[in-house]
Write a protein that holds these residues in place. Structure first.
Motif, mmCIF file in Angstrom:
data_model
loop_
_atom_site.group_PDB
_atom_site.id
_atom_site.type_symbol
_atom_site.label_atom_id
_atom_site.label_comp_id
_atom_site.label_asym_id
_atom_site.label_seq_id
_atom_site.Cartn_x
_atom_site.Cartn_y
_atom_site.Cartn_z
ATOM 1 N N MET A 12 6.698 -8.750 3.831
ATOM 2 C CA MET A 12 7.354 -8.612 2.525
ATOM 3 C C MET A 12 6.900 -9.700 1.541
ATOM 4 N N SER A 61 11.050 3.478 2.282
ATOM 5 C CA SER A 61 10.141 3.900 3.356
ATOM 6 C C SER A 61 10.727 4.908 4.337
ATOM 7 N N VAL A 100 2.125 -2.287 5.171
ATOM 8 C CA VAL A 100 1.898 -3.173 4.022
ATOM 9 C C VAL A 100 0.408 -3.518 3.901
ATOM 10 N N ALA A 124 1.867 -3.877 -5.533
ATOM 11 C CA ALA A 124 3.279 -3.985 -5.148
ATOM 12 C C ALA A 124 3.871 -5.210 -5.847
ATOM 13 N N LEU A 178 8.345 -6.363 -2.676
ATOM 14 C CA LEU A 178 8.587 -5.719 -1.386
ATOM 15 C C LEU A 178 9.831 -6.364 -0.795
ATOM 16 N N ASP A 199 12.450 -5.923 2.764
ATOM 17 C CA ASP A 199 12.960 -5.139 3.887
ATOM 18 C C ASP A 199 14.482 -5.096 3.818
ATOM 19 N N CYS A 229 9.450 -0.673 -1.850
ATOM 20 C CA CYS A 229 8.237 -1.127 -2.529
ATOM 21 C C CYS A 229 8.421 -0.782 -4.002
ATOM 22 N N CYS A 246 6.617 -0.755 -7.503
ATOM 23 C CA CYS A 246 5.232 -0.829 -7.991
ATOM 24 C C CYS A 246 5.097 -0.032 -9.293
#
Lengths: 353, 353
Positions: A100, A187, A221, A231, A234, A236, A292, A294
């Protein structure tokens, strides 16, 4: 390996203790029994050149312009649960924290605080699951430490893992890099880890077993950066779940995020379990999911890359950054109402990781 | 800082909890109270640019060809003792492990496992002592983690620190580098840390207080390498004391070491306390002492450098590597007898670090 050993062989050549044995205070004393525990349980599982030097630490060549460093202590209860153990969780958790940061995880340390009386067979099982998780993620456990505390002064086992990784992102990966218009990608489905733990802990039986989603995210990743995906952020989704991660990045990045509740995948089993327990799956912990954030122009390609990996096969777009001037998260709920998400004021599920 | 806070200000702007407060399970839930604990206790104490990004990890430039990495978990009981706390111990311990790898410590991580009910004021005191120890050693705490476990499932507080450092030694620093004829240098008197802990724990009163020797060793090691001392092996004397460190390096390096008991400094207070408790000071833990094994031709200069530092002002030569073919330590005792040292088979002093 499990044959009975006599005291002479214990002194001359460390061998694993029989598997009906338990960890004793003496295993933490720094003497002969500590050396036996290391030689019998830890070194064979984690074997590599750096670890085997029996030194205070490991020496390696960074071969990178920038490194990331991360740490996490794991206190999950129970120690073994559907789909994982505290050991696989400890490896994947730190691997994922490094990923991350836009980094490729390289080396982990492992620190064990063991309660006297922990069955040696259980310790072996957990250590083995760490070794397997490390192999799967492609990282090496290069240095470690073992402490034993008296019965009743810990809860079986706590593990700390720390790690370093080579930063592969060419631009900063930080919530402060988010821009209005950025897409928010998720994800996979949320809430599995928390519900897997709760089911075991509370003795709940659901129609089908819920397994943790615990998994390494670093290869996904890797692929995102290899493909040039920009990105900006990031994160988690661990303790506190998707909602907490979103609120944190919104606060740090001073952005307003709009998320479509309808777009967030939740399995029927997890949804059912959450309804029984009165929990909101958006706040339930995950250990193999990430967001993510972006540029919109990169979003479709990023989703395509994520979907190539089994762990993120159900990756999907859940919202966007609507403005870059106020920190907050607005959820467009299933019934069409807007709701502002906040951090939970207290705790929802203790000892989940 | 300690004024009563209303719930509105808690939500809008995290402030430290009043000092009569205790850590609750909710402080570990990953929500608003976790953020308050971080913002109120940890971030102000450890403040630096890398830490403040509220990310999963820290990113830094290694600026070194080789890095060392080390980890240790600390479970010392009691949490505060004469001359130190679990926090200063946790910082110095990992700083010293890195120094013993021939490295200059740079960055530390800190992982906290806190038992519900720990007084917030005590936590603050310990965190402050970590910050002071880090400043003294010249390292930065760049990333961290906090977990809370239920009452009775830990013993107040366990801390893990991991660290990375820039290797400054130009040759390997490893017991396998020892050569016959090398001098064994000891940085000061032994047994202070273990006896300081035992005195508090057992409620023993000696004529004068014994303080821990807990101190950072990195600046001494820096100076040794700057001066070109060829330190073949460095080892700090922690759990298991001087004897355990000697036996370990002899085993790893397959060398026979000869040590003069008479030459090992032990203070009158420590010797007296050891006699009362029936302990051998050679096996009692230290947290600010190390051995340096180097070519005889470098020994006098090394001692001179060590003696310039307050921590190692009493540095002295205690023995030599007599042969490079058998792993073992022979002690030439005070009464002229030869005694082979071994690792303790069990534990002498539990929870000493």
């Amino acid at each position: 390996m499990n044959a009975t050993v006599d005291s002479a062989s214990l002194l001359s050549c460390p061998v694993p203790a029989p598997d009906n044995a338990c960890v004793t205070m003496a295993h933490g004393g720094g003497g002969r029994l500590t050396e036996e525990l290391l030689a019998g349980v830890f070194r064979p599982a984690f074997a590599n050149d750096l670890l085997n030097s029996r030194h205070d630490g490991a020496v390696f060549k960074p071969e990178a312009e920038r490194l990331a460093m991360s740490t996490d202590s794991y206190v999950v209860n129970p120690l073994v649960f559907p789909g994982g153990t505290i050991g696989s969780l400890a490896v994947n958790g730190t691997v994922n924290d490094l990923a991350m940061c836009g980094a490729r995880p390289l080396y982990l340390s492992a620190g064990f605080v063991i309660e006297e009386g922990l069955p040696m067979a259980l310790l072996r099982h957990i250590v083995q699951s760490m070794a397997e998780a490390a192999a799967l993620a492609g990282v090496r456990i290069v240095t470690g430490d073992t402490k034993v505390v008296d019965r009743g002064k810990a809860d079986g086992l706590f593990i700390n893992t720390s790690g370093v990784g080579r930063v592969i992102a060419t631009a900063p990966v930080d919530a402060r890099e988010m821009r209005a218009g950025d897409a928010i990608l998720l994800s996979g489905d949320v809430g599995r880890h928390g519900m897997a733990i709760m089911a075991v802990r509370e003795g709940l039986e659901f129609e089908s077993d819920i397994e943790t989603d615990c998994a390494p995210l670093n290869r996904i990743v890797d692929d995102l950066f290899d493909a040039g995906i920009r990105a900006h952020c990031l994160r988690d989704l661990t303790r506190g779940g998707l909602a907490t991660a979103l609120v944190e990045v919104a606060e740090v990045g001073s952005c307003r995020l709009l998320v479509e509740e309808e777009a967030v995948p939740v399995s029927a089993e997890v949804m059912g379990a959450c309804e029984i327990l009165g929990l909101d799956p958006l706040y339930v912990a995950n250990e193999g999911r990430f967001i993510c954030i972006c540029p919109e122009t990169d979003a479709n390609q990023a989703l395509e890359i994520m979907r190539r990996h089994e762990t993120s096969a159900a990756a999907t777009r859940i919202g966007r950054v609507v403005s870059a001037d106020h920190g907050g998260v607005v959820l467009n709920s299933r019934i069409g109402a807007h709701r502002v998400l906040d951090l939970l004021s207290g705790e929802q599920l203790p000892r989940i990781c």
